[in-house]
Design an enzyme around this catalytic site. Structure first.
Site, PDB file in Angstrom:
ATOM      1  CG  ASP A  94      68.876  84.039  38.515  1.00 54.69           C
ATOM      2  OD1 ASP A  94      68.803  85.240  38.242  1.00 54.69           O
ATOM      3  OD2 ASP A  94      67.886  83.310  38.626  1.00 54.69           O
ATOM      4  CB  SER A  95      70.750  89.061  37.949  1.00 58.75           C
ATOM      5  OG  SER A  95      69.347  89.028  37.752  1.00 58.75           O
ATOM      6  N   GLY A  96      69.397  87.352  40.494  1.00 60.75           N
ATOM      7  CA  GLY A  96      68.535  87.543  41.656  1.00 60.75           C
ATOM      8  C   GLY A  96      67.217  88.203  41.319  1.00 60.75           C
ATOM      9  N   GLY A  97      67.055  88.647  40.072  1.00 59.02           N
ATOM     10  CA  GLY A  97      65.842  89.339  39.679  1.00 59.02           C
ATOM     11  C   GLY A  97      64.588  88.505  39.841  1.00 59.02           C
ATOM     12  CG  PHE A  98      62.481  84.158  38.833  1.00 62.45           C
ATOM     13  CD1 PHE A  98      61.387  84.379  38.021  1.00 62.45           C
ATOM     14  CD2 PHE A  98      62.450  83.090  39.723  1.00 62.45           C
ATOM     15  CE1 PHE A  98      60.267  83.560  38.080  1.00 62.45           C
ATOM     16  CE2 PHE A  98      61.332  82.261  39.799  1.00 62.45           C
ATOM     17  CZ  PHE A  98      60.243  82.506  38.972  1.00 62.45           C
ATOM     18  CD  GLN A 190      61.929  89.623  31.708  1.00 62.76           C
ATOM     19  OE1 GLN A 190      60.835  89.185  31.344  1.00 62.76           O
ATOM     20  NE2 GLN A 190      62.649  89.023  32.638  1.00 62.76           N
ATOM     21  N   GLY A 217      61.337  85.606  31.977  1.00 63.36           N
ATOM     22  CA  GLY A 217      59.913  85.825  32.097  1.00 63.36           C
ATOM     23  C   GLY A 217      59.036  84.737  31.532  1.00 63.36           C
ATOM     24  CG  ASP A 267      68.180  77.806  34.803  1.00 64.79           C
ATOM     25  OD1 ASP A 267      67.719  77.818  35.966  1.00 64.79           O
ATOM     26  OD2 ASP A 267      67.932  78.703  33.973  1.00 64.79           O
ATOM     27  CB  CYS A 305      68.030  54.916  32.211  1.00 72.52           C
ATOM     28  SG  CYS A 305      69.154  56.052  33.066  1.00 72.52           S
ATOM     29  CB  CYS A 307      71.945  56.648  35.266  1.00 74.35           C
ATOM     30  SG  CYS A 307      70.574  56.136  36.340  1.00 74.35           S
ATOM     31  CB  CYS A 310      68.876  52.651  35.562  1.00 79.89           C
ATOM     32  SG  CYS A 310      67.534  53.872  35.658  1.00 79.89           S
ATOM     33  CG  HIS A 336      66.866  58.213  37.076  1.00 82.42           C
ATOM     34  ND1 HIS A 336      67.220  57.345  36.065  1.00 82.42           N
ATOM     35  CD2 HIS A 336      65.657  58.745  36.718  1.00 82.42           C
ATOM     36  CE1 HIS A 336      66.268  57.333  35.142  1.00 82.42           C
ATOM     37  NE2 HIS A 336      65.312  58.172  35.516  1.00 82.42           N
TER      38      HIS A 336
END
Length: 374
Positions: A94-98, A190, A217, A267, A305, A307, A310, A336
């Site tokens: 991530d660019s760091g903008g958020f 955006q 955004g 993500d 599930c 996994c 579980c 999980h």
């Protein structure tokens, strides 16, 4: 060899959902895919080997946090992010903008970039588009993101338009500053909750030209229905031959709607953060493992599930671990939840391959007693 190639394998006949293959310097990714978030060069509570076991193909790390601690130059000297964190697969940064947007009064935005105070020690820093790219190049991620401004919600139309235009200028500066030939660069669309501004942003970014395009955004306080409307409005204006990424959305139904709208990558911290708070995902909805109803429950988190958690641990035991504040609670819960998310992506890919994603989406909602918002 290009830093990234994308192959569109199949389109679902009843929706915009698509099956794809994305190849980066560190490997191939089947899409649609969810990317576990490793903000500070670690997906909390999980080792890299465990991430592979739950089905992770690509993970995300954060430019802002790694710039502040331990420092991108240090990571670069130590061989880059892959070697630093012992992860051999693809990484997106991530660019760091958020994160800068989230600082509120601790930051000041100008044409040149953003001046801000560290949330760690209050020290003053400055990130421009060029600095953001330099940080990501030092980290050595497979996919870097342009530095953007994320407008708040709600916001005046005039502010959102001005913010969009700034993001476009910053995106062009990022493209000009980017030098690593083994690292792809994505643009970020955006435009707030205004479809016409989203279209304007997408067209401007395509004129500049990027390896992929992200929708930023969203999940900033808007209603779910509006979020899903923006997904639908934006997918058709992004190029079909490039990967499409929705940033920071994470509820299972949001992922399904994103896939339905034609997006490939997602993500969010939701599966890992919820795990640490005792909220676990199942095929019929979320459960709160700290609830007293599970005190003597010998069943697994989710009977459907398969996994590791579980297969081996009961709800009663997981409740005991959580209430006792044992570290193992966070590890098993996270295991999980990530398995659930990545299995959901695998099932979605299978449904698209079979040409039955519309039916798969309908079954997903029916099991939860829900109906789609759009």
């Amino acid at each position: 060899m290009p830093a990234l190639t994308f192959e569109l394998i199949k389109k679902d006949p009843g929706s915009a959902a698509r099956l794809g293959s994305l190849t980066t310097t560190h490997g191939r990714i089947e899409t649609p895919i969810f990317m576990p978030v490793g903000t500070q060069a670690t997906v909390k509570a999980m080792t890299p080997e465990e991430l592979v076991e739950v089905g992770s193909q690509i993970i995300l790390a954060n430019t802002y946090h790694l710039y502040l601690r331990p420092g991108h130059e240090l990571i670069g000297r130590l061989g880059g992010l892959h070697r630093f964190m012992h992860w051999n697969g693809p990484i997106l940064t991530d660019s760091g903008g958020f994160q800068v947007f989230s600082l509120g009064e601790l930051r000041k935005i100008s044409e040149e970039g953003v001046k801000f105070r560290s949330h760690i020690d209050g020290s003053t820093h400055f990130i421009s588009p060029e600095v953001s790219i330099a940080i990501q190049e030092a980290l050595g991620s497979d996919i870097a993101m342009v530095f953007d401004e994320c407008p708040p919600y709600p916001a005046e139309y005039s502010y959102v338009k001005t913010s969009l235009e700034l993001t476009t200028r910053w995106a062009r500066r990022c493209k000009e500053a980017h030098r690593r030939e083994d690292q792809a660069l994505f643009g970020i669309v955006q435009g707030g909750m205004h479809p016409e501004l989203r279209r304007e942003s997408a067209l401007q970014l395509q004129e500049i030209g990027f390896d992929g395009y992200a929708l930023g955004g969203l999940s900033v306080g808007e209603e779910k229905g509006l979020m899903h409307e923006m997904m639908q409005a934006c997918s058709g204006i992004l190029p079909e031959d490039r990967p499409r990424y929705i940033m920071g959305i994470g509820a299972p139904e949001d992922l399904i709607e994103g896939i339905h709208a034609g997006f490939d990558m997602f993500d969010c911290v939701m599966p890992t953060r919820n795990a640490r708070n005792g909220a676990l995902f199942t095929g019929t909805g979320r459960i709160n493992i700290k609830s007293a109803v599970f005190a003597e429950d010998t069943g697994p988190i989710d009977p459907e599930c398969g996994c590791y958690v579980c297969r081996n641990y009961s709800r009663a035991y997981l409740r005991h671990l959580y209430r006792s504040q044992e570290i193992l609670a966070s590890r098993l819960n996270t295991w999980h939840n990530l398995h659930f998310y990545l299995k959901l992506m695998e099932e979605a890919r299978g449904a698209i391959a079979q040409g039955r994603f519309v039916e798969f989406r309908r079954e997903f909602y029916a099991k939860r007693g829900l109906t789609p918002l759009v």
